[in-house]
Structure formats: C-alpha cells, structure tokens
Design a protein around this motif. Structure first.
Motif, PDB file in Angstrom:
ATOM      1  N   ARG A  98       0.805  -1.224   0.000  1.00  0.00           N
ATOM      2  CA  ARG A  98       0.000   0.000   0.000  1.00  0.00           C
ATOM      3  C   ARG A  98       0.839   1.276   0.000  1.00  0.00           C
ATOM      4  N   THR A  99       2.146   1.171   0.124  1.00  0.00           N
ATOM      5  CA  THR A  99       2.996   2.355   0.128  1.00  0.00           C
ATOM      6  C   THR A  99       3.241   2.823  -1.303  1.00  0.00           C
TER       7      THR A  99
ATOM      8  N   LEU B 206       2.632  10.952  -8.077  1.00  0.00           N
ATOM      9  CA  LEU B 206       1.489  10.786  -7.193  1.00  0.00           C
ATOM     10  C   LEU B 206       0.242  11.408  -7.813  1.00  0.00           C
ATOM     11  N   PRO B 207      -0.891  10.757  -7.654  1.00  0.00           N
ATOM     12  CA  PRO B 207      -2.131  11.388  -8.126  1.00  0.00           C
ATOM     13  C   PRO B 207      -2.481  12.572  -7.232  1.00  0.00           C
ATOM     14  N   LEU B 208      -2.759  13.705  -7.849  1.00  0.00           N
ATOM     15  CA  LEU B 208      -3.115  14.910  -7.106  1.00  0.00           C
ATOM     16  C   LEU B 208      -4.558  15.274  -7.408  1.00  0.00           C
ATOM     17  N   SER B 209      -5.205  15.859  -6.432  1.00  0.00           N
ATOM     18  CA  SER B 209      -6.575  16.298  -6.616  1.00  0.00           C
ATOM     19  C   SER B 209      -6.648  17.336  -7.728  1.00  0.00           C
ATOM     20  N   PRO B 210      -7.700  17.321  -8.537  1.00  0.00           N
ATOM     21  CA  PRO B 210      -7.846  18.359  -9.573  1.00  0.00           C
ATOM     22  C   PRO B 210      -7.962  19.762  -8.985  1.00  0.00           C
ATOM     23  N   ARG B 211      -8.249  19.852  -7.694  1.00  0.00           N
ATOM     24  CA  ARG B 211      -8.350  21.154  -7.034  1.00  0.00           C
ATOM     25  C   ARG B 211      -7.001  21.630  -6.495  1.00  0.00           C
ATOM     26  N   PHE B 212      -5.972  20.801  -6.611  1.00  0.00           N
ATOM     27  CA  PHE B 212      -4.662  21.158  -6.077  1.00  0.00           C
ATOM     28  C   PHE B 212      -4.090  22.369  -6.803  1.00  0.00           C
ATOM     29  N   ARG B 213      -3.545  23.307  -6.026  1.00  0.00           N
ATOM     30  CA  ARG B 213      -2.889  24.492  -6.583  1.00  0.00           C
ATOM     31  C   ARG B 213      -1.403  24.407  -6.266  1.00  0.00           C
TER      32      ARG B 213
ATOM     33  N   VAL C 258       0.737  13.148   7.796  1.00  0.00           N
ATOM     34  CA  VAL C 258       0.367  12.201   6.747  1.00  0.00           C
ATOM     35  C   VAL C 258       1.584  11.421   6.259  1.00  0.00           C
ATOM     36  N   LEU C 259       2.754  12.047   6.276  1.00  0.00           N
ATOM     37  CA  LEU C 259       3.953  11.415   5.741  1.00  0.00           C
ATOM     38  C   LEU C 259       4.385  10.192   6.546  1.00  0.00           C
ATOM     39  N   SER C 260       3.916  10.083   7.768  1.00  0.00           N
ATOM     40  CA  SER C 260       4.278   8.933   8.603  1.00  0.00           C
ATOM     41  C   SER C 260       3.300   7.778   8.470  1.00  0.00           C
ATOM     42  N   THR C 261       2.255   7.936   7.661  1.00  0.00           N
ATOM     43  CA  THR C 261       1.282   6.865   7.479  1.00  0.00           C
ATOM     44  C   THR C 261       1.827   5.804   6.523  1.00  0.00           C
ATOM     45  N   ILE C 262       1.134   4.671   6.466  1.00  0.00           N
ATOM     46  CA  ILE C 262       1.601   3.561   5.650  1.00  0.00           C
ATOM     47  C   ILE C 262       1.623   3.899   4.162  1.00  0.00           C
TER      48      ILE C 262
ATOM     49  N   ASP D 133       5.004   6.510   4.213  1.00  0.00           N
ATOM     50  CA  ASP D 133       6.146   5.837   4.849  1.00  0.00           C
ATOM     51  C   ASP D 133       7.439   6.638   4.708  1.00  0.00           C
ATOM     52  N   LEU D 134       7.452   7.813   5.322  1.00  0.00           N
ATOM     53  CA  LEU D 134       8.623   8.693   5.249  1.00  0.00           C
ATOM     54  C   LEU D 134       9.888   8.003   5.744  1.00  0.00           C
ATOM     55  N   GLY D 135       9.735   7.083   6.704  1.00  0.00           N
ATOM     56  CA  GLY D 135      10.898   6.421   7.285  1.00  0.00           C
ATOM     57  C   GLY D 135      11.706   5.606   6.299  1.00  0.00           C
ATOM     58  N   ARG D 136      11.108   5.180   5.173  1.00  0.00           N
ATOM     59  CA  ARG D 136      11.867   4.382   4.189  1.00  0.00           C
ATOM     60  C   ARG D 136      12.959   5.201   3.530  1.00  0.00           C
TER      61      ARG D 136
END
Length: 252
Positions: free
Chosen positions: A14-15, A23-30, A145-149, A152-155
């Motif tokens: 899942r990582t 990465l897929p970004l939201s169409p609303r992303f600025r 969020v970066l620490s979630t599975i 996985d920032l730790g990798r």
C-alpha cells in the motif's frame, strides 16, 4: 493473528512508489504559479490589488512571492487576461528565502541538496523535531500524513523524533507566537550541532495571515538560520516530501 496476516496479504503493498512514480493529485490542487506577463495590459494591477497579503508584484514585470502566498487564487480570479494560473507542480521548496520568488519568463528552480559535510552526515539519516509555533494545525496535519503507511517517510531515512536531543534538525510550523518563541529557541538550542532548520507553511516563512500582528514574530526566519523553506497554506504532503528528499539528495 492469522486473520490479521491474511488480511495484510489481501490488501497487498500500500505504500506509494514516489519518487519512481508520480502521485495522483486532486484536480483542485494548486501548485507552482505560472505567470505570463505578456498577457498583462498596461497599467493593470488587478492581481496585485486582489492579493490580501502582498504576494504579487505587478510593476516592471510580474512576480509572485510564494513565501507570502496562501495559494487562495484570488489573483487568478481577478486577472481579466489569464496572466496567472496555478499548475499541478508540487515541487515548491527552496533553500533560500529569495528563491521562493516566481518570475514571469523564468523557470522556477526547486531547492537543492545539502553540501559537503552536512550531506555526508544527514544524507542517509535525518531526524527532525517538530515545533508547532502557534499554527492552526493544518501544516502539522499534512506533515503527519507522511508517517502513514501510504507515504512511509521512514523508508527514506527521515523520521520525526520526540526529543530535540535525538534530532538533527528543527521542523517549524506556525507564525511563532510570542508564547511559543522561547520554547522554539530552547528546542533549537537543545539540538546538537551541526543542526538544520526547516520551515513549512506560509506562517513559518513569513507570518502568513498573521503577519505583522503584535502577538507573532512573522515566522522563524528572523529568529533562526533556515536551511529549507517549504511554502503553502498548508503545504501539500508531496511538497513537504519532495523538499526533504531534495535536501538529502534523494531526488534531483
């Protein structure tokens, strides 16, 4: 326990594969602002007048300071000529405060890597102590969020630690309220040298919407030597991750 193991096999890996895969970004992303001064009409300052925080200069040419910008897009909405748009490019971090300026006709250069001994020390392993210096917790939430599975920032060898004694650097969010100023400085002093300072979000860079208020110090820039600026309100997790990976020379 057996059910849990079987469920993990069912869910699979899942990582996300970033930076190998986008990465897929939201169409609303600025993301990165795109400026085209050739579309500007003589004397038109609609974008600068619409910006609540003075992030846009529309005098000789067109420029936008991402350190002040909250990415509200009021400027783009106010411009009758389409001279300002926001792309889906999340690579926004800069090693210098001046480097956050986006200028029409010039290609924006995101932040580079540490050099020499600092890169040798922190390139493979970087431990950060986060200080929320009076923020609204939006920057903190996107950082968490970066620490979630999924991320996985730790990798990448980058982790947030509980004690400044175990840290290599300071990660600051918020405009640095007067009540948090001493705590921020004490945390910085407790980190062993050599140490890094990373500021994330418009508040930590320039005060954000709280700029020039008596209760704040317009971010950490005037209090500490900053090694990486990550703009946004709040910065997207991808913007934070990309900045950290560029700093440690894991992406170019």
């Amino acid at each position: 326990m057996l059910k849990a193991i079987l469920e993990r096999f069912r869910q699979g890996h899942r990582t996300m594969a970033y930076p190998e895969a986008p990465l897929p970004l939201s169409p609303r992303f600025r993301g990165l602002p795109v400026l085209d001064a050739s579309r500007c009409a003589d004397g038109c300052r609609a974008c600068a007048q619409a910006c609540p925080y003075g992030a846009i200069s529309a005098g000789n040419g067109l420029a936008l300071d991402m350190g002040r910008c909250l990415f509200c897009a009021d400027c783009a909405a106010a411009c009758p000529h389409g001279a300002i748009t926001f792309s889906d490019d999340a690579r926004l971090a800069s090693r210098t405060r001046a480097g956050l300026k986006v200028v029409s006709g010039q290609t924006y250069q995101p932040g580079g890597a540490l050099e020499g001994e600092l890169l040798r020390l922190f390139g493979r392993s970087l431990k950060l102590r986060e200080v929320s210096a009076g923020g609204c917790n939006a920057c903190e939430a996107d950082t968490n969020v970066l620490s979630t599975i999924g991320w996985d920032l730790g990798r990448f060898g980058i982790q947030f630690v509980a004690s400044p004694r175990h840290a290599d650097g300071l990660f600051v969010t918020g405009p640095v309220s007067e009540n948090m100023r001493l705590a921020l400085l004490d945390t910085y002093a407790a980190i062993p040298e050599p140490r890094l300072v990373i500021v994330a979000g418009a508040c930590a860079i320039n005060g954000g919407p709280f700029k020039d208020q008596a209760e704040t110090h317009n971010g950490a820039d005037g209090l500490l030597p900053v090694d990486l600026y990550i703009p946004g309100c709040p910065p997207n997790p991808l913007t934070i991750l990309d900045g950290l990976l560029r700093l440690t020379k894991k992406v170019y």
